[in-house]
Scaffold this motif. Structure first.
Motif, PDB file in Angstrom:
ATOM      1  N   ASP A  79      -0.029   7.336  -7.359  1.00 23.54           N
ATOM      2  CA  ASP A  79      -0.849   6.447  -6.529  1.00 23.54           C
ATOM      3  C   ASP A  79      -0.128   5.117  -6.474  1.00 23.54           C
ATOM      4  OD1 ASP A  79      -2.777   4.961  -5.233  1.00 23.54           O
ATOM      5  OD2 ASP A  79      -4.251   5.063  -6.855  1.00 23.54           O
ATOM      6  N   LEU A  80       0.470   4.818  -5.331  1.00 21.56           N
ATOM      7  CA  LEU A  80       1.357   3.667  -5.174  1.00 21.56           C
ATOM      8  C   LEU A  80       0.575   2.444  -4.716  1.00 21.56           C
ATOM      9  CD1 LEU A  80       4.404   2.972  -5.309  1.00 21.56           C
ATOM     10  CD2 LEU A  80       4.572   3.683  -2.913  1.00 21.56           C
ATOM     11  N   ALA A  81       0.859   1.272  -5.336  1.00 19.49           N
ATOM     12  CA  ALA A  81       0.077   0.056  -5.064  1.00 19.49           C
ATOM     13  C   ALA A  81      -1.397   0.381  -5.249  1.00 19.49           C
ATOM     14  CB  ALA A  81       0.368  -0.484  -3.661  1.00 19.49           C
ATOM     15  N   ALA A  82      -1.725   0.801  -6.452  1.00 22.13           N
ATOM     16  CA  ALA A  82      -2.973   1.505  -6.719  1.00 22.13           C
ATOM     17  C   ALA A  82      -4.228   0.657  -6.593  1.00 22.13           C
ATOM     18  CB  ALA A  82      -2.916   2.114  -8.127  1.00 22.13           C
ATOM     19  N   GLY A  83      -4.133  -0.663  -6.807  1.00 25.29           N
ATOM     20  CA  GLY A  83      -5.335  -1.487  -6.732  1.00 25.29           C
ATOM     21  C   GLY A  83      -6.350  -1.069  -7.769  1.00 25.29           C
ATOM     22  N   ALA A 142      -0.541   6.506  -0.874  1.00 28.07           N
ATOM     23  CA  ALA A 142      -0.578   5.039  -0.771  1.00 28.07           C
ATOM     24  C   ALA A 142      -1.637   4.634   0.243  1.00 28.07           C
ATOM     25  CB  ALA A 142       0.788   4.505  -0.347  1.00 28.07           C
ATOM     26  N   GLY A 143      -2.521   3.726  -0.157  1.00 31.23           N
ATOM     27  CA  GLY A 143      -3.570   3.248   0.740  1.00 31.23           C
ATOM     28  C   GLY A 143      -3.425   1.772   1.047  1.00 31.23           C
ATOM     29  N   ASP A 144      -3.557   1.417   2.327  1.00 24.03           N
ATOM     30  CA  ASP A 144      -3.551   0.004   2.737  1.00 24.03           C
ATOM     31  C   ASP A 144      -2.303  -0.745   2.276  1.00 24.03           C
ATOM     32  OD1 ASP A 144      -5.942  -1.047   4.260  1.00 24.03           O
ATOM     33  OD2 ASP A 144      -6.958   0.130   2.730  1.00 24.03           O
ATOM     34  N   VAL A 145      -1.141  -0.246   2.667  1.00 20.13           N
ATOM     35  CA  VAL A 145       0.101  -0.865   2.200  1.00 20.13           C
ATOM     36  C   VAL A 145       0.916  -1.504   3.329  1.00 20.13           C
ATOM     37  CG1 VAL A 145       0.336   0.571   0.143  1.00 20.13           C
ATOM     38  CG2 VAL A 145       1.256   1.403   2.315  1.00 20.13           C
ATOM     39  N   PHE A 146       0.373  -1.543   4.542  1.00 19.05           N
ATOM     40  CA  PHE A 146       1.123  -2.093   5.669  1.00 19.05           C
ATOM     41  C   PHE A 146       0.549  -3.442   6.126  1.00 19.05           C
ATOM     42  CE2 PHE A 146       1.755   2.640   6.641  1.00 19.05           C
ATOM     43  CZ  PHE A 146       2.920   2.690   5.900  1.00 19.05           C
ATOM     44  N   TYR A 147       0.167  -4.278   5.158  1.00 20.64           N
ATOM     45  CA  TYR A 147      -0.501  -5.531   5.490  1.00 20.64           C
ATOM     46  C   TYR A 147       0.470  -6.691   5.705  1.00 20.64           C
ATOM     47  CZ  TYR A 147       0.066  -5.845   0.417  1.00 20.64           C
ATOM     48  OH  TYR A 147       0.587  -5.819  -0.851  1.00 20.64           O
ATOM     49  N   LYS A 164      12.126  12.768   1.482  1.00 22.49           N
ATOM     50  CA  LYS A 164      13.424  13.448   1.483  1.00 22.49           C
ATOM     51  C   LYS A 164      13.687  14.152   0.157  1.00 22.49           C
ATOM     52  CE  LYS A 164      15.694  10.501   4.907  1.00 22.49           C
ATOM     53  NZ  LYS A 164      16.742   9.461   5.155  1.00 22.49           N
ATOM     54  N   GLY A 165      13.124  13.620  -0.911  1.00 29.48           N
ATOM     55  CA  GLY A 165      13.275  14.236  -2.223  1.00 29.48           C
ATOM     56  C   GLY A 165      12.335  15.410  -2.453  1.00 29.48           C
ATOM     57  N   GLY A 166      11.501  15.704  -1.470  1.00 29.38           N
ATOM     58  CA  GLY A 166      10.627  16.867  -1.566  1.00 29.38           C
ATOM     59  C   GLY A 166       9.173  16.577  -1.845  1.00 29.38           C
ATOM     60  N   ALA A 167       8.801  15.317  -2.001  1.00 24.66           N
ATOM     61  CA  ALA A 167       7.399  14.972  -2.264  1.00 24.66           C
ATOM     62  C   ALA A 167       6.566  15.085  -0.991  1.00 24.66           C
ATOM     63  CB  ALA A 167       7.299  13.561  -2.830  1.00 24.66           C
ATOM     64  N   HIS A 168       5.302  15.424  -1.162  1.00 21.33           N
ATOM     65  CA  HIS A 168       4.331  15.366  -0.068  1.00 21.33           C
ATOM     66  C   HIS A 168       3.784  13.945  -0.051  1.00 21.33           C
ATOM     67  CE1 HIS A 168       1.646  17.580   2.740  1.00 21.33           C
ATOM     68  NE2 HIS A 168       0.852  16.542   2.505  1.00 21.33           N
ATOM     69  N   VAL A 169       3.955  13.230   1.054  1.00 21.64           N
ATOM     70  CA  VAL A 169       3.666  11.797   1.102  1.00 21.64           C
ATOM     71  C   VAL A 169       2.586  11.518   2.144  1.00 21.64           C
ATOM     72  CG1 VAL A 169       4.612   9.497   1.478  1.00 21.64           C
ATOM     73  CG2 VAL A 169       6.041  11.286   0.449  1.00 21.64           C
ATOM     74  N   LEU A 170       1.493  10.905   1.714  1.00 25.50           N
ATOM     75  CA  LEU A 170       0.396  10.548   2.604  1.00 25.50           C
ATOM     76  C   LEU A 170       0.043   9.074   2.451  1.00 25.50           C
ATOM     77  CD1 LEU A 170      -2.069  13.557   2.157  1.00 25.50           C
ATOM     78  CD2 LEU A 170      -0.430  13.195   4.012  1.00 25.50           C
ATOM     79  N   VAL A 171      -0.297   8.447   3.572  1.00 30.20           N
ATOM     80  CA  VAL A 171      -0.693   7.043   3.595  1.00 30.20           C
ATOM     81  C   VAL A 171      -2.032   6.926   4.314  1.00 30.20           C
ATOM     82  CG1 VAL A 171      -0.075   4.714   4.343  1.00 30.20           C
ATOM     83  CG2 VAL A 171       1.719   6.329   3.686  1.00 30.20           C
TER      84      VAL A 171
END
Length: 213
Positions: A79-83, A142-147, A164-171
């Motif tokens: 969970d990136l930029a998890a808040g 990652a949620g709400d990271v394009f501010y 590219k490394g194979g992760a499933h990535v959702l924003v």
């Protein structure tokens, strides 16, 4: 501000998340008051208290994860930029093998720990700027990271490397100004939000997939 856990609990209350009522979070009732309290507790300028609220992007991602548990079941999730850690908590509830919530704000990590405990799930906290690294996860959320422009550029570089490394990535994004083009829509929700933080009481929020190509 030495006791971050005590600060989080003193300035928030435990309440269900509007779009994800099966999850409870320590949430602030008033944004400006919380920000002022955060600043007054430290001699240095503090990051905005993103951890004190259930933002639209995080709510939408958490809803999507809980409704599609196969996405994370048995996987290592970041969970990136998890808040607040809302998305991390949802991933843990959905059966992820390991969940790590990353943020640069120590108060965020205290909130993540409190919220994970309140929901009875294990979440690892990591206080670090990882955006110049490669992702070590099967699923990156990652949620709400394009501010801001700078954040959006650094974030997308990281997310594309992860894909590219194979992760499933959702924003999860509620139409922030710096959302990049070229993302692939997965789902959309009408998310109740704090009106004093947004320009409306409900934000149409989209789940986007970041792909390698």
């Amino acid at each position: 501000m030495n006791d971050h856990a005590a600060f989080v609990r003193a300035h928030t209350r435990l309440a269900p998340v509007p779009l994800v009522p099966e999850v409870v979070l320590y949430q602030a009732e008033e944004a400006i008051a919380l920000w002022e309290q955060t600043e007054s507790g430290s001699a240095e300028q503090q990051p905005p208290p993103f951890w004190g609220f259930a933002w639209a992007g995080g709510q939408a991602l958490a809803r999507y994860v809980l409704d599609h548990p196969a996405l994370v079941a048995g996987e290592r999730v970041l969970d990136l930029a998890a808040g607040s850690g809302l998305v991390a908590v949802a991933a843990a509830r959905a059966g992820a093998a390991e969940v790590t919530a990353v943020d640069i704000d120590p108060l965020s990590l205290a909130a993540v720990a409190a919220n994970a405990a309140a929901n009875g799930v294990p979440v690892n906290g990591l206080e670090e700027d990882v955006l110049d690294q490669d992702a070590d996860a099967d699923v990156v959320l990652a949620g709400d990271v394009f501010y801001s422009r700078e954040m959006a550029e650094r974030m997308m570089a990281y997310l594309r490397r992860a894909a590219k490394g194979g992760a499933h990535v959702l924003v999860g994004d509620p139409g922030r100004a710096y959302r990049p083009v070229g993302l692939h829509e997965v789902a959309a929700y009408d998310v109740p939000v704090v009106a004093t933080l947004e320009d409306a009481s409900v934000k149409r929020t989209t789940i986007w997939q970041v792909r390698a190509g």
